[in-house]
Design a protein around this motif. Structure first.
Motif, mmCIF file in Angstrom:
data_model
loop_
_atom_site.group_PDB
_atom_site.id
_atom_site.type_symbol
_atom_site.label_atom_id
_atom_site.label_comp_id
_atom_site.label_asym_id
_atom_site.label_seq_id
_atom_site.Cartn_x
_atom_site.Cartn_y
_atom_site.Cartn_z
ATOM 1 N N GLY A 71 55.479 -77.300 63.507
ATOM 2 C CA GLY A 71 55.366 -77.273 64.605
ATOM 3 C C GLY A 71 55.129 -78.561 65.524
ATOM 4 N N GLU A 127 49.474 -85.113 73.622
ATOM 5 C CA GLU A 127 48.746 -84.178 74.747
ATOM 6 C C GLU A 127 48.484 -82.942 74.115
ATOM 7 O OE1 GLU A 127 51.464 -83.900 78.030
ATOM 8 O OE2 GLU A 127 50.851 -81.974 78.641
ATOM 9 N N GLY A 128 49.115 -82.569 73.149
ATOM 10 C CA GLY A 128 48.660 -81.271 72.288
ATOM 11 C C GLY A 128 47.259 -81.065 71.874
ATOM 12 N N ILE A 153 44.765 -81.277 74.789
ATOM 13 C CA ILE A 153 44.571 -80.018 75.380
ATOM 14 C C ILE A 153 43.817 -79.033 74.586
ATOM 15 C CG2 ILE A 153 45.947 -77.710 76.010
ATOM 16 C CD1 ILE A 153 47.666 -79.646 77.494
ATOM 17 N N GLN A 154 44.039 -79.188 73.237
ATOM 18 C CA GLN A 154 43.123 -78.281 72.146
ATOM 19 C C GLN A 154 41.768 -78.570 72.027
ATOM 20 O OE1 GLN A 154 43.831 -77.967 67.341
ATOM 21 N NE2 GLN A 154 45.264 -76.639 68.340
ATOM 22 N N ALA A 186 54.086 -88.504 72.494
ATOM 23 C CA ALA A 186 53.500 -87.968 73.561
ATOM 24 C C ALA A 186 53.042 -86.532 73.554
ATOM 25 C CB ALA A 186 54.425 -88.127 74.899
ATOM 26 N N ASN A 187 54.128 -85.657 73.018
ATOM 27 C CA ASN A 187 53.896 -84.239 72.652
ATOM 28 C C ASN A 187 52.645 -84.038 71.962
ATOM 29 O OD1 ASN A 187 54.570 -81.502 72.897
ATOM 30 N ND2 ASN A 187 56.386 -81.656 72.326
ATOM 31 N N GLN A 188 52.488 -84.724 70.813
ATOM 32 C CA GLN A 188 51.355 -84.596 69.977
ATOM 33 C C GLN A 188 50.054 -84.996 70.560
ATOM 34 O OE1 GLN A 188 51.194 -83.436 66.415
ATOM 35 N NE2 GLN A 188 52.822 -82.374 67.435
ATOM 36 N N ASP A 214 58.689 -89.328 72.921
ATOM 37 C CA ASP A 214 58.400 -88.093 73.329
ATOM 38 C C ASP A 214 57.699 -87.241 72.390
ATOM 39 O OD1 ASP A 214 58.904 -86.023 75.715
ATOM 40 O OD2 ASP A 214 59.826 -85.012 74.317
#
Ligand code: FES
Ligand code: FES
Lengths: 711, 154
Positions: free
Chosen positions: A40, A614-615, A618-619, A610-612, A607
């Motif tokens: 993922g 941010e994820g 948030i976790q 950034a996704n990692q 991107d």
């Protein structure tokens, strides 16, 4: 040409044969084999960018193959944010060699020197326009080529794919709802298996009457071995209802084996432990012992945390003669194979494990355990494939947990408020019971059989791999001396193992909270205080940038609104990350914004990074505000999404991400933001309310209790 | 045993069997529509969401008898790669997923929202997705994607 990243040959050392990595198939595609698996995080897409550049191929000519133990290079476990270092580096060098090899073959065929050839989309073109291609040279095979050293790889200036936000190749099937997860896999004649899990970690099965389950609709077989009981049925639903019937007639012997969930820190500190010095830094030779004016102390803690993947663990198994096939979303298919062989008394060569994507994976979850369940039930299935999917309750209660941790910090200050001594102690269970590393299997079901294997005691991964409980316990600040101790708690009433960032999140939470406390205690600005001791150029840069980007200096706080900062370099050797959290507190803490600056070296896919980041942030926000595994003295009680709540849409902060441009070696991004985020939120809470919360999670009840005590 | 008639993604289906079978099981195991995912089986996570006559419903705890003579839309019914639903195009444009296990349910919840409220505010988007859990932290991208699909690119 120069080597920019990744510098060394990574996993090539243990898998030097080129055909372990690349297959040029006759149809104009290249099959790329990595031992790393998609969990993922978008890793296969990032690796494709590296390969496309090195082979001068468009990305849509690459097929990223799911790993399996028959064909793929053994790259150990996909963990620790190491995939770009390990696999990216190996693939880069393997491709460089393949490219050179095909250039030579083309030169021979076209009768021109290799140096005069150029490659475009896999076509190898001579100056006079004559051409051949990778695929017409397939017979110049790669089979016998071994990568023995480093080959010149492209320089950053020549990258066409690396550094761009190339869309992930595996997202469309997920967005269109196509079958792409292991949960969607169906095999001919497949049956459904379920395991009756014990009600509590220490329970043993005294007796069970299986007749009602055996007579239940669609049931093919009930299997029992000691405390391990399972059922095979013709449908998932029939298997589920048979398990309910099994549970009704099972008598368990349970003991009060769990500690008091409200006093975990003192429980951890009172247990016998394997205590080790992680690092001692002594005062530099020639300098005199500092005058200590006062010593500041604080204790921090975090509870047990669940992986809480959105999908329950799932596996398929099939036995054909003496051969076992397993389909699994494990992070380490080779290690799983090893433990399956141990648990089932088989040879590793009799077992094939094929990776199939699961839902997001954040560490050692139930994937390997359910693979054992499927293999064990397959032995009773007369050659038919068995699909096992855990229930949500089993997923939350039986998958390994991220360990609870207690951390004590002490700082000696001189009369100017400067830190002259620093001590850090960690108490925690080990952070790994991963398969493949011990003499007995790490697979849950194998611990419940009549001839049971002993449950593994969690250990900490070696310091060279970043350590476990002590990950990020060594300060990144240039204090003149320190001592860091790690106490690996030997009693393990709840099964623990690797959860995203291991000990780093709690250690960074503690250190960065304590730094904030010291700054306040000495009347210093928390940013200035950090910069005084942070001499690493790249570390200072992310701090400066996050301060700038968040408008830190122009902030106007007011009662109930606060901002705070956290910083770390993940594993002390990976990505740099600084986070500013802005929060509001009414009854509960609400994080309104996270501003993140990170330096992950050369960025393969901005991107994706950034996704990692941010994820991860948030976790970590979810862990920090809400999460704790709940239990009474016998049982884990947080086994659904109401008793184990995670962050929801209404609670999600805005996130702003800044990546520092860099040509340094690439490092993983998936675990870098967690610790700094947890610390930033706790520091923001102090800014908002003037009370210091040192125990996670920062729930409304705890804040209320602290405020009451403060008044 | 009884017969249940219902429409899935525009096609008429008849199912003979136990009316207490969950709609999710029929979709996944009988009709082989794997897009609706199992997450909890208890209406607590949103992974299995479908539209039933336009309403966003957890298919995992919807018995088959409850969809008799009704119309079900799953994520497969929203759009296809060659004719994506605006939400699917927007999810791809925003790369609004990590593992994507939650995506089907999010797309369905968002489709239900846009059908009744074509230009939602950000707060309305959050409220509509409140029952959908995501462990990977893709929420902000999902919010951007829904706003983009509603013509409100930011
Ligand atoms: S699986 Fe239906 S809501 Fe979770
Ligand atoms: S993207 Fe993985 S659960 Fe949402």
């Amino acid at each position: 040409m120069s080597t920019v990243l990744p510098a060394g040959p990574g996993s090539l050392q243990s898998n030097p044969r080129l055909d372990q990595w690349l297959h040029f198939s006759g149809d104009g595609f290249v099959d790329v084999l990595s031992g790393k698996v998609e969990i993922g995080q978008g890793i296969l897409s990032a690796l494709a960018q590296i390969v496309a550049d090195e082979l001068d191929l468009p990305i849509d000519r690459l097929r990223m193959m799911a790993a399996n133990t028959e064909l793929s290079p053994n790259e150990g476990v996909t963990s620790g944010s190491l995939s770009i270092q390990d696999s990216g580096s190996a693939l880069r060098h393997a491709c460089a060699l393949a490219r050179a090899h095909y250039l030579e073959a083309a030169a021979l065929r076209l009768g021109v020197p290799a140096t005069t050839l150029r490659i475009d989309s896999g076509n190898i073109i001579a100056e006079d326009g004559r051409q051949t291609s990778y695929w017409s040279l397939v017979e110049a095979g790669l089979a016998d080529l071994a990568v023995t050293g480093s080959y010149p790889v492209k320089s950053a200036a020549d990258y066409r794919w690396v550094g761009r936000s190339v869309p992930r190749t595996d997202l469309p099937e997920r967005i269109f709802g196509q079958p792409c997860f292991i949960h969607d896999l169906e095999l001919p004649k497949m049956v459904h298996g379920r395991i009756l899990r014990p009600p509590s970690p220490s329970a043993t099965l005294s007796s069970i009457d299986v007749e009602e389950a055996r007579a239940s609709a669609g049931v093919i077989k009930v299997v029992r071995d000691g405390s391990l009981v399972g059922v095979l049925a013709d449908s998932a639903r029939n298997a589920d209802s048979a398990v309910v019937k099994l549970a009704r007639h099972a008598h368990w012997h349970e003991t009060e084996s769990l500690p008091d969930e409200n006093t975990l820190a003192s429980w951890l500190k009172s247990q016998s432990a394997d205590s080790r010095v992680v690092e001692v830094k002594s005062i530099a030779d020639g300098s005199s012992a500092p005058e200590v004016d006062r010593t500041v102390r604080a204790n921090y803690s975090r509870p047990f945390i669940a992986h809480a993947s959105i999908a329950p663990s799932c596996a398929l198994g099939r036995i054909d003669g003496d051969r076992l096939e397993i389909w699994s979303h494990s992070q380490g298919i080779f290690n799983l194979r090893k433990d399956l062989a141990l648990a089932l008394a088989m040879e590793e060569r009799q077992i094939v494990v094929r990776h199939v994507a699961g839902a997001g994976c954040y560490g050692h979850n139930g994937a390997d355990d359910v693979a054992f369940d499927a293999a064990w039930l397959a032995r009773a299935a007369a050659g038919r494939p068995v699909r096992v999917q855990w229930s949500r309750a089993d997923e939350l209660a039986w998958a390994p947990l991220g360990p609870a941790m207690a951390i004590a910090l002490e700082a000696d200050l001189d009369d100017t408020g400067a830190v002259v001594g620093w001590r850090h102690e960690v108490w925690s269970n080990g952070h790994s019971t991963r398969p493949g590393r011990a003499a007995t299997p790490a697979l849950l079901g194998s611990w419940h059989q009549a001839q049971a294997f002993v449950p593994l005691l969690a250990v900490n991964v070696p310091a060279a791999a970043g350590g476990g409980a002590e990950r990020n316990a060594i300060p990144l600040y240039a204090f003149p001396s320190w001592q860091v101790n790690n106490h690996r708690v030997l009693a393990m009433p709840l099964r623990t193992s690797a959860l995203r960032s291991l000990g780093a999140c709690a250690n960074v939470f503690a250190i960065e909270s304590f730094i904030d406390e010291l700054a306040h205690a000495t009347g210093a600005d928390p940013i200035e205080f950090r910069l005084r001791y942070l001499h690493d150029r790249r570390g200072r840069a992310v701090l400066d940038r996050v301060v700038e980007m968040s408008g830190w200096r122009a902030w106007h706080g007011r009662e109930g609104v606060g901002h705070g900062l956290g910083f770390a370099r993940y594993k002390n050797s990976g990505a740099y990350c600084a986070v500013v959290a802005e929060i509001e507190v009414e009854r509960e803490v609400r994080v309104s914004r996270l501003v993140i600056s990170a330096d992950v070296g050369l960025v393969i896919n901005p991107d994706g990074v950034a996704n990692q980041l941010e994820g991860g942030a948030i976790q970590a926000t979810s862990w920090t505000l809400k999460e704790a595994v709940r239990f009474d003295r016998k049982r884990v009680t947080s086994d659904n999404w109401e008793s184990y709540p995670i962050l929801r849409f209404s609670e999600i902060p805005a996130v702003l991400i800044d990546l520092v441009p860099s040509t340094e070696a690439s490092v993983g991004a998936g675990e870098a933001s967690l610790g700094p985020t947890a610390a930033a939120i706790a520091n923001a809470l102090f800014d908002a309310l003037g009370v210091r919360m040192r125990d996670l999670p920062l729930t409304a009840e705890r804040i209320a209790a602290l405020l009451l005590a403060a008044n | 045993m009884a017969r249940f008639n219902f429409v899935v993604n525009g096609a008429q289906h008849a199912f003979d069997g136990d009316g207490n079978t969950s709609l999710l099981e029929v979709l996944r195991d009988t009709l082989k529509l794997k897009g609706s995912r199992f997450g909890c089986g208890a209406n607590q996570c949103g992974a299995c969401f479908v539209l039933i006559d336009g309403a966003v419903v957890a298919s995992c705890d919807t018995p088959l008898w409850a969809v008799d003579n009704k119309s079900v839309t799953t994520v497969e019914g929203l759009g296809r790669p060659d004719s994506p639903h605006p939400l699917q195009a927007a999810f791809l444009a925003e790369q609004a997923a990590q593992c994507g296990y939650c995506s089907s349910g999010m797309l369905i919840a968002a489709a239900g929202l846009l059908a009744r409220c074509p230009t939602p505010t950000e707060a309305e988007v959050r409220a509509a997705l409140e029952r959908n859990l995501c462990r990977c932290g893709s929420h902000n991208r999902v919010i951007r994607a829904v706003l983009r699909a509603s013509g409100q690119a930011r």
